[in-house]
Design a protein around this motif. Structure first.
Motif, PDB file in Angstrom:
ATOM      1  N   UNK C 158     127.896  90.457  27.184  1.00 52.15           N
ATOM      2  CA  UNK C 158     127.268  90.504  28.505  1.00 52.15           C
ATOM      3  C   UNK C 158     126.926  89.101  28.970  1.00 52.15           C
ATOM      4  N   UNK C 159     127.128  88.866  30.245  1.00 50.54           N
ATOM      5  CA  UNK C 159     126.761  87.573  30.813  1.00 50.54           C
ATOM      6  C   UNK C 159     125.347  87.672  31.379  1.00 50.54           C
ATOM      7  N   UNK C 160     124.502  86.749  30.941  1.00 45.48           N
ATOM      8  CA  UNK C 160     123.139  86.687  31.469  1.00 45.48           C
ATOM      9  C   UNK C 160     122.885  85.252  31.904  1.00 45.48           C
ATOM     10  N   UNK C 161     121.718  84.998  32.483  1.00 45.96           N
ATOM     11  CA  UNK C 161     121.485  83.643  33.006  1.00 45.96           C
ATOM     12  C   UNK C 161     121.235  82.629  31.899  1.00 45.96           C
ATOM     13  N   UNK C 167     133.607  78.816  30.612  1.00 50.59           N
ATOM     14  CA  UNK C 167     134.902  78.438  30.039  1.00 50.59           C
ATOM     15  C   UNK C 167     134.908  78.533  28.528  1.00 50.59           C
ATOM     16  N   UNK C 168     133.766  78.210  27.940  1.00 48.90           N
ATOM     17  CA  UNK C 168     133.707  78.177  26.476  1.00 48.90           C
ATOM     18  C   UNK C 168     132.918  79.328  25.883  1.00 48.90           C
ATOM     19  N   UNK C 169     132.451  80.250  26.723  1.00 51.62           N
ATOM     20  CA  UNK C 169     131.596  81.312  26.185  1.00 51.62           C
ATOM     21  C   UNK C 169     131.887  82.659  26.837  1.00 51.62           C
ATOM     22  N   UNK C 170     131.734  83.705  26.045  1.00 55.34           N
ATOM     23  CA  UNK C 170     131.889  85.046  26.595  1.00 55.34           C
ATOM     24  C   UNK C 170     130.531  85.598  27.039  1.00 55.34           C
ATOM     25  N   UNK C 171     129.491  84.750  27.007  1.00 49.74           N
ATOM     26  CA  UNK C 171     128.142  85.248  27.303  1.00 49.74           C
ATOM     27  C   UNK C 171     127.416  85.492  25.994  1.00 49.74           C
ATOM     28  N   UNK C 172     126.877  86.680  25.827  1.00 52.06           N
ATOM     29  CA  UNK C 172     126.148  87.000  24.580  1.00 52.06           C
ATOM     30  C   UNK C 172     127.141  87.055  23.415  1.00 52.06           C
TER      31      UNK C 172
END
Lengths: 102, 398, 311
Positions: C158-161, C167-172
């Motif tokens: 999940x993407x959170x603030x 570019x380098x992260x999928x979020x959590x």
């Protein structure tokens, strides 16, 4: 819906604070209108409604009221227009219309 | 019949809580406070006290559990010290702002780092502005008396503020002294049953702790401040009532042999008793000195203090805490500020010592008085002076 | 409060509303619905201690309150301790005859951050001391009230603030902390998961949790249109998908014995749940497959626990 007013803003002075800022009037936030958040409103088609009550059950805002005849109506003073009621209605009896439309 | 027994201040405070018939105790062990909850737990286990003892998992939870208990109308007690009070810090403000008359004894302790379980007043000073009524004890009798008094005053419907009773870690908490314990019926006469007027109950649902948007927070805080300052009248009345029943009269500011004295020393807590001996010694030598014991720390007794010191030329204020980068010890800076607008006022000399369990002997207080007088004579006041530090202390003036 | 009921098949739901209209939950808030239903289950003989969070902020703006039951908020992380004090206070006041004997349910309400992050210690203490209380965790899977910051309850991907997809992260990058299992590990008499898309199941569990003697914990899935970025009318469907994909299974653990309340012979693919939500929009097939694999594994573990106790 009668116009409801809260004692806030300039009317509310420090002497009006209860000890410990306690609020002694239960449910007094019911005076707050949240209907003005709405960008769309639900319209209930009585012809299609089978009085199942799912719209009432799933409303997060307590904005669907049960009428004496068993039908339901929306309380536009509170309804924020989320559209959950329309979505859960199995009879497609509720339509969301844009607020500016009359 | 009241009885005279040998008790540590910790046990004296526990006795006071027992005689006050507290309903809920929530506490977490920390040196040097541990004897208080230990003793209370023992009383509950032995059926000497009918109370709920909650052995919480932290001080933060100790005071939080007290909030809950007080909110349903229970007479509530806790105790802590040093780091424990720091961990509680945010809860300390909530207790006073929500007007729960919790009583908390503090066995004053230094703050880390380096770790020190020993006494000074840094913990107390860190919660100075938290809105609790705060008193300092000179001895173990004080610890008993003030703890009992704290319930009476905090619970008064005109007050409804929590009360902190400070007594010095180890110097009082672990030292046995004779304490006069009153009869239960006298205590009951002094301390009526607690009736919290806003208790949470399904019969009349209330909301405690609603949040304050910007259009109301300021009003809430001013209401609290006005009520807090007004509590001083009840505080003084409570001292009087206490004296009338138990025969020991206390005051916000307690002068000792100050008549006509040119040089006054002001101390708080157990050091006042040592300082008294220094005053006696100097009086015997014909020196014009006297002592002020500051008992009531919050709300600050401005009027009483100004009155007590107005005829002196020099006022030496002894702090057991450093206000880093500040204008001197926290007590002395407070007193300088209290006196600033007075027409007749002494010169104030700030002394800091007795940190982290460092003792102050009679001769140390004599030194403080001599130094203080000399500094004022020379007009060479610094922001503060130190006592008992090895090595010359330089670089204090900004 | 007129004490009337509306009948849904064999289920009766009270028309009493214990959280008044005029609250300021976001449009289409699943948590507001879950709270409304939970309070219906609890009734009026209750004292609620509420942690800082969405529910607290949306229901208590001075000088008014939405609450029609006794309610207290003090801080964020102390709700377990606060409810301990309330429970112990009531008990001793009744024991000492300072208050008439009666049944008052002590209920703590908190979000996922207030429970599985900052409030964990106080809650663990309250569980361990075996206070008689019900703890309701309304899990919207991030710090929504402060603007969608990640918590330990935020799901993988999940993407959170504060754990944004980039570019380098999928979020959590971590799996959701299993708070219900942590509650079970405290050996308390009742633990359950619930979701407002299954209102009668939710009401029954909250009721049961309130009636159990000793600590009870109900973890309530609370879809959040604002933080999860789905249209405001989808709360009920998102909740159903979470359950039907096995992402949020509905189960109960009574005295250590597991029971699945809804068990589909075949789980729906997780993609159906992830797709409508903006917070997962960036996920590529590989990540979705990874989530699917994890869900399968966790679900199998849960079923094994259920099987352990099957007659």
């Amino acid at each position: 819906m009668t116009e409801k007013r809260l004692k806030t803003g300039p009317d509310f002075i420090w002497r009006d604070m209860e000890v410990g800022n306690i609020v002694t009037e239960a449910g007094s936030a019911a005076l707050r209108r949240t209907g003005d958040w709405r960008s769309q409103r639900p319209i209930i088609d009585k012809e299609r409604c089978n009085k199942c009550g799912l719209c009432w059950l799933y409303c997060p805002d307590v904005a669907i009221k049960l009428l004496e005849d068993g039908y339901y109506e929306t309380d536009l003073f509170y309804c924020k227009g989320c559209g959950i009621c329309a979505k859960v209605c199995t009879r497609e009896a509720i339509t969301m219309i844009e607020e500016e439309e009359e | 019949m009241s009885k005279r027994v040998g008790l540590e201040a910790s046990f004296a405070a526990a006795e006071a809580a027992r005689m006050a018939d507290v309903d809920v105790i929530a506490a977490y062990p920390i040196t040097p406070q541990t004897h208080i909850p230990e003793r209370l737990a023992e009383m509950v286990a032995d059926g000497e006290l009918n109370a709920a003892y909650i052995p919480v998992e932290s001080e933060h939870s100790a005071l939080s559990a007290c909030l809950g208990a007080a909110a349903v109308g229970a007479r509530t007690f806790t105790a802590t010290a040093g780091q424990g009070l720091e961990l509680m810090h945010e809860v300390v403000y909530v207790a006073s702002s929500m007007r729960y008359p919790i009583v908390m004894t503090i066995c004053n302790r230094a703050l880390s780092a380096p770790l020190s379980v020993w006494g000074d007043h840094s913990d107390a000073m860190a919660v100075r502005d938290a809105g609790w009524i705060q008193v300092f004890c000179q001895n173990n009798q004080d610890a008993f008396d003030m703890t009992l008094w704290a319930f009476r005053v905090g619970e008064d419907p005109r007050v409804l503020f929590p009360v902190m009773v400070h007594f010095d870690g180890f110097h009082l908490s672990h030292v046995t002294e004779p304490v006069i314990l009153p009869e239960q019926k006298e205590v009951d006469r002094f301390l009526p049953r607690f009736q919290y007027p806003f208790a949470l109950t399904p019969d009349k649902p209330m909301t405690h702790g609603a949040f304050g948007p910007p259009d109301i927070y300021s009003e809430a805080k001013i209401a609290q401040e006005v009520a807090f300052r007004k509590s001083k009248d009840v505080i003084i009345q409570g001292f009087k009532e206490f004296g009338d029943i138990f025969g020991r009269y206390y005051h916000p500011v307690e002068p000792y042999r100050t008549e006509g004295a040119k040089v006054l020393l002001l101390t708080m807590g157990s050091f006042s008793e040592t300082a008294k001996i220094a005053i006696d010694t100097k009086k015997n030598k014909g020196e014009s000195v006297g002592l002020i014991n500051l008992r009531l720390w919050r709300p600050f007794p401005f009027e009483e203090l100004c009155q007590a010191v107005k005829d002196a030329e020099t006022l030496i204020v002894f702090d057991r805490c450093i206000s880093f980068g500040g204008p001197g010890g926290p007590v002395s800076s407070e007193i300088r500020s209290a006196l600033y607008n007075e027409k007749e006022r002494p010169r104030v000399v700030s002394f800091i010592g007795g940190l982290g369990g460092r003792d102050m002997a009679v001769k140390d207080f004599e030194y403080v008085i001599d130094q203080g007088r000399e500094i004022v004579e020379k007009g060479s006041e610094e922001l503060f002076e130190t006592v008992g530090i090895r090595g010359e202390v330089t670089g204090i003036r900004g | 409060m007129d004490g009337k009921f509306i009948k849904f098949g064999k289920n009766l739901v009270t028309t009493d509303e214990f959280v008044a209209e005029g609250h300021s939950f976001c449009v289409g808030c699943g948590e507001a619905l879950a709270l409304r239903l939970a309070c219906k289950a609890l009734g009026k003989d209750v004292i609620i201690a509420n942690a800082t969070g969405c529910i607290e902020i949306c229901t208590s703006p001075l000088p008014v309150t939405s609450w029609r039951v006794p309610w207290i908020h003090t801080l964020f992380e102390n709700t377990g301790a606060e409810i301990s004090g309330i429970e112990a206070g009531l008990k001793i006041l009744m024991k000492k005859g300072k208050m008439p004997e009666r049944d008052i349910k002590c209920v703590a309400v908190a979000g996922d951050g207030g429970t599985s992050d900052i409030g964990m210690q106080a809650l663990s203490g309250a569980f361990e001391r075996k206070h008689d209380f019900l703890y309701l965790c309304f899990d919207n899977e991030a710090y929504m009230n402060t603007g969608i910051q990640r918590s330990s309850a935020t799901p993988y991907g999940a993407s959170t603030t504060t754990a944004p997809a980039g570019k380098l992260s999928i979020g959590q990058t971590t799996w959701k902390k299993n708070m219900a299992e942590i509650a079970v590990a405290h050996d308390i008499p009742y633990v359950a998961t619930a979701c407002p898309s299954y209102p009668f199941d939710l009401i029954n569990k909250v009721k049961k949790g309130g009636e159990v003697k000793g600590p009870a914990y109900v973890h309530i899935f609370s879809p959040c249109p604002t933080g999860w970025r789905y249209p405001t009318d989808l709360a009920i469907e998102i909740g159903r998908l979470a359950v039907e994909t096995g992402i949020f299974p509905l189960y109960e653990v009574e005295n250590g014995r597991y029971k699945l309340n809804i068990d589909r012979p075949k789980l729906r693919p997780v993609e159906e749940y992830l797709k409508p939500q903006g917070r997962f929009r960036h996920l590529l097939d590989g990540e979705i497959a990874k989530i699917q694999e994890h869900v399968n594994e966790e679900y199998a573990k849960l079923k094994a626990k259920v099987a352990c106790f099957a007659a």
